[in-house]
Scaffold this motif. Structure first.
Motif, short mmCIF file in Angstrom:
data_model
loop_
_atom_site.label_atom_id
_atom_site.label_comp_id
_atom_site.label_asym_id
_atom_site.label_seq_id
_atom_site.Cartn_x
_atom_site.Cartn_y
_atom_site.Cartn_z
N ILE A 54 8.83 -8.55 4.62
CA ILE A 54 9.55 -7.29 4.40
C ILE A 54 10.48 -7.02 5.58
CG2 ILE A 54 9.29 -4.77 4.21
CD1 ILE A 54 6.59 -5.24 2.85
N LYS A 55 11.74 -6.70 5.27
CA LYS A 55 12.69 -6.30 6.31
C LYS A 55 13.03 -4.83 6.12
CE LYS A 55 14.81 -10.87 6.24
NZ LYS A 55 15.94 -11.62 5.69
N VAL A 56 13.06 -4.09 7.22
CA VAL A 56 13.31 -2.64 7.14
C VAL A 56 14.49 -2.29 8.04
CG1 VAL A 56 12.36 -0.37 7.63
CG2 VAL A 56 10.92 -2.10 6.60
N LYS A 57 15.43 -1.48 7.50
CA LYS A 57 16.53 -0.95 8.31
C LYS A 57 16.46 0.57 8.24
CE LYS A 57 20.02 -4.53 7.56
NZ LYS A 57 21.31 -4.78 6.91
N GLY A 58 16.77 1.23 9.37
CA GLY A 58 16.73 2.69 9.39
C GLY A 58 15.58 3.19 10.24
N LYS A 59 15.70 4.42 10.70
CA LYS A 59 14.71 5.00 11.61
C LYS A 59 13.66 5.79 10.85
CE LYS A 59 16.93 3.27 15.01
NZ LYS A 59 17.80 3.90 15.96
N GLY A 60 12.45 5.79 11.40
CA GLY A 60 11.37 6.63 10.86
C GLY A 60 10.70 6.06 9.64
N CYS A 61 10.69 4.73 9.49
CA CYS A 61 10.06 4.12 8.31
C CYS A 61 8.55 4.05 8.52
CB CYS A 61 10.62 2.72 8.08
SG CYS A 61 9.89 1.90 6.66
N PRO A 62 7.74 4.57 7.57
CA PRO A 62 6.27 4.49 7.71
C PRO A 62 5.77 3.05 7.62
CG PRO A 62 6.93 6.05 5.99
CD PRO A 62 8.14 5.25 6.35
N LYS A 63 4.51 2.87 8.02
CA LYS A 63 3.89 1.53 7.94
C LYS A 63 3.54 1.21 6.49
CE LYS A 63 2.00 2.55 12.47
NZ LYS A 63 0.84 3.07 13.19
N PRO A 64 3.52 -0.09 6.12
CA PRO A 64 3.16 -0.44 4.74
C PRO A 64 1.69 -0.11 4.45
CG PRO A 64 3.95 -2.37 5.97
CD PRO A 64 3.82 -1.24 6.94
N ILE A 65 1.41 0.26 3.19
CA ILE A 65 0.03 0.55 2.81
C ILE A 65 -0.66 -0.75 2.35
CG2 ILE A 65 0.43 2.96 2.21
CD1 ILE A 65 0.63 2.05 -0.74
N LYS A 66 -2.00 -0.72 2.34
CA LYS A 66 -2.75 -1.92 1.94
C LYS A 66 -3.43 -1.76 0.59
CE LYS A 66 -3.71 -3.16 6.77
NZ LYS A 66 -4.76 -3.36 7.79
N ASN A 67 -3.68 -0.51 0.18
CA ASN A 67 -4.29 -0.29 -1.15
C ASN A 67 -3.78 1.03 -1.72
OD1 ASN A 67 -6.07 1.89 -0.14
ND2 ASN A 67 -7.11 0.21 0.93
N TRP A 68 -4.09 1.27 -3.00
CA TRP A 68 -3.55 2.44 -3.70
C TRP A 68 -4.04 3.76 -3.09
CZ3 TRP A 68 0.51 1.28 -6.14
CH2 TRP A 68 0.61 0.13 -6.91
N ALA A 69 -5.25 3.77 -2.61
CA ALA A 69 -5.83 5.03 -2.09
C ALA A 69 -5.04 5.55 -0.88
CB ALA A 69 -7.29 4.80 -1.70
N GLN A 70 -4.35 4.65 -0.17
CA GLN A 70 -3.65 5.06 1.06
C GLN A 70 -2.29 5.71 0.80
OE1 GLN A 70 -3.45 1.38 3.26
NE2 GLN A 70 -5.52 1.58 4.08
N CYS A 71 -1.81 5.68 -0.44
CA CYS A 71 -0.46 6.21 -0.67
C CYS A 71 -0.45 7.67 -1.09
CB CYS A 71 0.29 5.35 -1.70
SG CYS A 71 -0.31 5.51 -3.37
N GLY A 72 -1.61 8.28 -1.24
CA GLY A 72 -1.66 9.73 -1.46
C GLY A 72 -1.50 10.16 -2.90
N VAL A 73 -1.87 9.32 -3.88
CA VAL A 73 -1.79 9.75 -5.28
C VAL A 73 -3.12 10.36 -5.71
CG1 VAL A 73 -0.02 8.10 -5.95
CG2 VAL A 73 -2.41 7.41 -6.07
N SER A 74 -3.10 11.11 -6.81
CA SER A 74 -4.30 11.81 -7.27
C SER A 74 -5.30 10.85 -7.91
CB SER A 74 -3.91 12.89 -8.28
OG SER A 74 -3.35 12.27 -9.43
N LYS A 75 -6.53 11.37 -8.13
CA LYS A 75 -7.58 10.53 -8.74
C LYS A 75 -7.19 10.13 -10.16
CE LYS A 75 -12.57 10.25 -9.46
NZ LYS A 75 -12.45 9.62 -10.78
#
Length: 720
Positions: A54-75
């Motif tokens: 993965i290549k990222v350009k721009g400031k303030g990019c969050p770290k990549p997530i490893k599983n679905w639970a880490q992205c903040g979606v509902s149950k």
């Protein structure tokens, strides 16, 4: 577009912050879990490298997530993901979801079949559920724009997997089918609209804008953005974008994103983050690519051979370049006893929908299509893609081959190239090399022969990307307009660092530089009246000053004869003879004329005795503002009659437009001046007030230029 549609489109209004008071909304929902927060920058880089680089350009990019639970979606959403067998995020999802969840604008570039759709859908649901429910006459909260009808339907289907459980409504709006059913659905209300640009404009203009509106749109997605612009949808797309609130969140996704597209894309994004997985225009590694150099007569037999070999493993998709060729090939394959159908823009939309459904369901084993099916089409059991007619640019080749080998499955792509199509061989070689595939010798030979032939004819060999070539030619005025926009759109085009402050400071500096103000203060002395003041050697300027002095000292008298007028003229011309009338009468007559010309108010002098000895000095302040090099809109704004009259009245300064407009690179002739504004007054404050007002107007126009896009339409039809 028809004339009727053009007339409807006139009713669409561009929305600015000044027009509407918007309700505030939340963009940032992302909370970093402790496991990710503890990761060092080295670990993050290592994780991105593991996730297919993965290549990222721009400031303030969050770290990549490893599983679905880490992205903040509902149950509820997690349960649906589990039910649909989405085990863990793909690389583009792992990086794009936290970026969008944290409220950033995004450009997402990832290979075909990598799950880009889900990357913008999951944050969209979270975004919508945070806002107040729709009221009567409210438009959607999210719009997803796509280039083709089939892709719009596919995204809608993916969306509906989630919307029922989340109590949200989605409407698919696309052309070629009845408008009344779509209007009825929109009137019932929908939080999400998936659309093609042309039909969306029809909907916004339908029924005087009462069907739907863009007032509440806070989330905008352009899927396969480069294709929309390449297909000529740019005016419609920009019209819809300009109609949404300026502080919306905007997301662009595509598998191919040529460099030429970046400036265009960044116009509608605010300080975007660019996430790129793999190459910019690369075929997925799960697709085994083959190129066959073949004669035109042998193509059909080779196709039958390939279909016979692969038909037991899955379905096949055959691409041709024209609708006519699709129909001819369909007849030939039916004669050869193949269960096949055709898909192209000339087929009725109802039949197109039916064909796609049958192909996805496996009822039809072979589909013959034009490039209308090259983007986004997702068929699980599609094993073989055959480019029966060679694609004419690299982006088309990448997307056609990307219809197979999706979601980790193996696929095969065959491209037929004839001896006459040497000009396309270069792009296919480039695509093979980028995907680390061997280049067939006969293809390389074909390309070398073509290059040699072109060089012998003295022609340059150019890339046949869909975004280059001869294309559109600017005339002089349009080229200048384009250059002016480049100059004043640093912020809007994203050419400056993402963390830079607002570009207003840059604009102020730019204005100061281009105005090139010239100040001048003149001291004017009014000479005393005396017999020696009217000598034959007196300069004309001194005579004028003398006349002004006389005008200020002598009260007006109306009854002056013709003889007196002749004498006054003779005196001012320097032909001194014996005055027929007194000098006082002469001056009175001249004074009257000068009062009318100069709008000069004489002061009453009760003590007339000292008139001859009075000497007066006053200062005249002048300033010149050179406006020649500003954009056309700014020049028009400050030189309009209304603007000049208002500023003159407000500041009480005299303002005139002088000089001639000279385009860039053209220098004025000797004795000529470039276009400038002259401000004059006896009061320094009046000059500075007028100057400040001109700068305010110019700045206003330049800021407008940054945040709006007005394409130059030269075609037969245009969106007004």
């Amino acid at each position: 577009m028809s004339n009727l549609q053009a007339n409807k489109a006139k009713k669409l209004l561009t929305v600015t912050k000044e027009d509407v008071t918007y309700q505030p909304f939340r963009k940032n929902f992302y909370v970093e879990v402790p496991e990710l927060a503890r990761m060092t920058s080295e670990e993050v880089e290592a994780l991105r490298t593991d996730l297919e680089g993965i290549k990222v350009k721009g400031k303030g990019c969050p770290k990549p997530i490893k599983n679905w639970a880490q992205c903040g979606v509902s149950k509820k959403v997690l349960d649906i993901l589990k039910k649909q067998n989405y085990e863990k995020p793909t690389p583009i999802q792992a990086q794009a979801i936290p970026c969008i969840m944290s409220g950033k604008d995004l450009i997402g570039i990832a290979k075909t079949g990598s799950g880009k759709t889900l990357a913008f859908l999951l944050p969209m649901f979270r975004h919508i559920l945070d806002q107040p429910a729709l009221e009567a006459d409210d438009g959607p909260l999210a719009i997803i724009m796509t280039p083709t009808r089939e892709l719009a339907m596919q995204i809608t289907k993916e969306c509906k997997k989630f919307t029922k459980a989340l109590s949200l409504r989605v409407v698919c709006v696309y052309g070629g089918t009845g408008i009344s059913e779509q209007i009825a659905e929109l009137k019932r209300g929908a939080e999400i609209i998936v659309c093609t640009p042309g039909r969306m404009i029809d909907m916004l203009a339908a029924n005087s804008g009462r069907v739907t509106n863009l007032r509440r749109v806070t989330y905008l997605v352009l899927d396969e953005a480069d294709r929309m612009f390449d297909m000529g949808f740019e005016p419609q797309v920009m019209r819809i974008v300009d109609g949404t609130r300026p502080d919306r969140q905007t997301v662009l996704f595509s598998a191919t994103f040529p460099r030429q597209m970046e400036a265009l894309a960044r116009r509608i994004l605010t300080k975007p983050i660019e996430v790129q997985v793999g190459g910019r225009s690369v075929v997925c590694k799960d697709v085994e690519q083959h190129v066959v150099v073949i004669e035109e007569d042998g193509k059909f037999l080779k196709l039958l051979e390939l279909l016979g070999y692969y038909q037991d493993q899955g379905s096949a998709l055959v691409f041709v370049d024209k609708q006519e060729n699709a129909d001819l090939l369909l007849k030939d394959l039916i004669k050869a006893s193949y269960n096949c159908m055709a898909l192209h823009g000339g087929i009725d939309q109802f039949d197109r929908d039916s064909t796609i459904c049958d192909f996805k369901a496996g009822k039809v084993s072979v589909l013959i299509a034009t490039s209308v099916a090259a983007r986004g089409l997702d068929v699980k059991h599609l094993i073989l893609v055959v480019n029966y007619d060679c694609p004419n640019h690299i982006e088309d080749y990448v997307h056609r081959c990307g219809r197979t080998g999706r979601a980790g499955n193996k696929g095969y792509a065959y491209t037929f190239v004839t001896q006459e199509q040497g000009r396309y061989a270069g792009d296919i070689i480039k695509a093979l090399e980028q995907g680390s595939n061997p280049v067939p010798e006969d293809l390389q030979k074909l390309w070398d022969e073509y290059k040699l032939k072109q060089e012998m004819e003295g022609k340059k060999v150019k890339s046949s990307s869909g975004f280059s070539g001869k294309g559109f030619k600017f005339d002089e005025a349009e080229a200048q307009l384009a250059n002016e926009k480049k100059k004043f759109q640093k912020a809007a085009l994203g050419l400056q660092d993402s963390d830079d402050e607002d570009a207003e400071a840059d604009i102020d500096k730019e204005i100061e530089t281009l105005l090139a103000p010239k100040k001048r203060v003149q001291e004017i002395t009014i000479l005393p009246t005396g017999t020696g003041a009217l000598g034959s050697t007196m300069a004309s300027a001194e005579k004028l000053e003398l006349a002004k002095k006389l005008a200020s000292r002598i009260s007006l008298q109306r009854n002056i004869g013709a003889e007196a007028q002749q004498t006054a003229e003779a005196v001012l011309k320097g032909h001194l003879g014996t005055p027929v009338i007194s000098a006082k009468t002469l001056a009175e007559q001249r004074a009257e004329k000068l009062h009318a010309k100069l709008n000069y108010q004489p002061k009453a002098d009760e003590d007339g005795k000292d008139d001859e000895q009075a000497v007066e000095t006053f200062r005249k302040y002048e300033e010149e503002l050179e406006i020649n090099d500003f954009p056309q809109q700014a020049r028009w704004k400050v030189t309009s009659k209304e603007a000049l009259a208002q500023i003159s009245e407000y500041s009480e300064a005299g303002i005139t437009v002088r000089g001639t407009y000279y385009p860039p690179g053209k220098e004025p002739k000797e004795g000529d001046r470039k276009l400038y504004l002259a401000i004059e007054s006896t009061n320094e404050l009046a000059v500075s007030k007028a100057r400040a007002e001109f700068i305010r107007l110019i700045k206003e126009e330049l800021v407008k230029l940054q945040h709006s896009y007005q394409p130059i339409n030269r075609g037969r039809y245009k969106v007004l």
